[in-house]
Write an enzyme that holds these catalytic residues in place. Structure first.
Site, PDB file in Angstrom:
ATOM      1  N   TYR A   1      31.807  23.567  20.594  1.00 57.00           N
ATOM      2  CA  TYR A   1      32.509  23.554  21.887  1.00 57.00           C
ATOM      3  C   TYR A   1      33.351  24.797  22.113  1.00 57.00           C
ATOM      4  CZ  TYR A   1      31.002  18.791  21.179  1.00 57.00           C
ATOM      5  OH  TYR A   1      30.234  17.689  20.919  1.00 57.00           O
TER       6      TYR A   1
ATOM      7  N   THR B   1      45.296   9.923  19.824  1.00 56.33           N
ATOM      8  CA  THR B   1      46.302   8.864  19.965  1.00 56.33           C
ATOM      9  C   THR B   1      47.145   9.008  21.228  1.00 56.33           C
ATOM     10  OG1 THR B   1      47.834  10.086  18.545  1.00 56.33           O
ATOM     11  CG2 THR B   1      46.441   8.456  17.480  1.00 56.33           C
TER      12      THR B   1
END
Ligand SMILES: *[C@@H]1O[C@H](CO)[C@@H](O)[C@H](O)[C@H]1NC(C)=O
Ligand SMILES: *[C@@H]1O[C@H](CO)[C@@H](O)[C@H](O)[C@H]1NC(C)=O
Length: 268
Positions: free
Chosen positions: A166, A240
């Site tokens: 990426y 998270t």
């Protein structure tokens, strides 16, 4: 101790202020979430609600591989084929910008000093994007991960993205094998880890008292942050923060790092 308390209040007030002044509809942006129900009257969604207030964050509520987790050591499987993690700094020190995000203390390495990790459970090379510190106001409640039901005063998360597949973090975070997070628990001691001491000493931390404050740090040796061990726990989980993409390989280092009690207080 008074100064310490002021900072705690300021950070929490910022979370409340930015979310209570506007109507609900305009609150549903990326910045509108919190870890704790900081004030009862003010509705800031905490993790269990993230998926309910914004449909783009569904994973936070219904995902099957959500982090953080409680690690039960009795349920772990030893994998003799896992190799040690490799940290690649090309022998150079790095610089970066410290931020007070309003939710964490964060360090973003500058682009001139690339740090990579590979090996261990990772099939690709991952570039360091951010170092994020989590602390709690109570000693056992600062870490996100929990070991056999037991929390730690804090947790350092070194967030990396897959640079083989990426172009950048934003692309990687929503893609398969996108993210690798090295997590190190923080415990209290008389002495402080050299690297964390650079981030958390009074001189540095007082420069980022307020949300969005930033401060440049140079000459950091990332290897100093890693405890002296090759052992770790690994699992496939999620980032998270919303939208809780399940694209993260977690590597929890088997030994903690230490900071002083004062440093935890100042940085909460
Ligand atoms: C990390 O990987 C990139 C791309 O492969 C490379 O350009 C860079 O030099 C590497 N960084 C280090 C510190 O080796
Ligand atoms: C990340 O990479 C993608 C694909 O190359 C590009 O479209 C996007 O603008 C980049 N984002 C950032 C923040 O650089």
């Amino acid at each position: 101790m008074h100064v310490v308390w002021d900072i705690t209040v300021i950070l929490q007030t910022y979370i409340i202020c930015t979310s209570s002044a506007q109507p609900i509809s305009s609150k549903l942006d990326e910045g509108w979430w919190a870890y704790k129900d900081v004030v009862q009257e003010s509705f800031v969604p905490v993790p269990s609600f993230w998926g309910l207030v914004n449909s783009a964050w569904n994973l936070c509520t219904i995902g099957k591989r959500q982090s953080p987790i409680n690690i039960e050591t009795s349920h772990m499987i030893f994998d003799p084929y896992l190799t040690p993690l490799r940290l690649n700094t090309a022998g150079r020190k790095m610089g970066g910008t410290m931020y007070n995000t309003g939710k964490h203390v964060s360090l973003r390495p500058d682009k001139a000093h690339l740090v990579n990790i590979s090996g261990g459970p990772l099939g690709y090379s991952y570039r360091l994007e951010e170092i994020r510190l989590h602390f709690g106001s109570e000693d056992a409640q600062g870490s996100e991960h929990v070991l056999n039901g037991q929390g730690f005063p804090g947790e350092v998360q070194l967030i990396h993205y897959n640079q083989d597949l990426y172009a950048n973090y934003s692309e990687a975070v929503k893609s398969p094998h996108g993210i690798a997070v090295v997590s190190i628990f923080i415990k209290l001691s008389e002495n402080s880890n050299t690297f964390l001491n650079r981030m958390l000493n009074r001189d540095t931390i007082t420069r980022i008292n307020y949300k969005h404050d930033a401060f440049l740090l140079m000459g950091l040796n990332i290897a100093d942050l890693y405890p002296d061990t090759t052992r770790y726990i690994t699992y496939e989980g999620s980032i998270t923060i919303p939208p809780c993409y399940e694209t993260s390989t977690w590597i929890l280092i088997n030994k903690p790092v230490y900071v002083t009690q004062m440093q935890v207080c100042v940085s909460v």
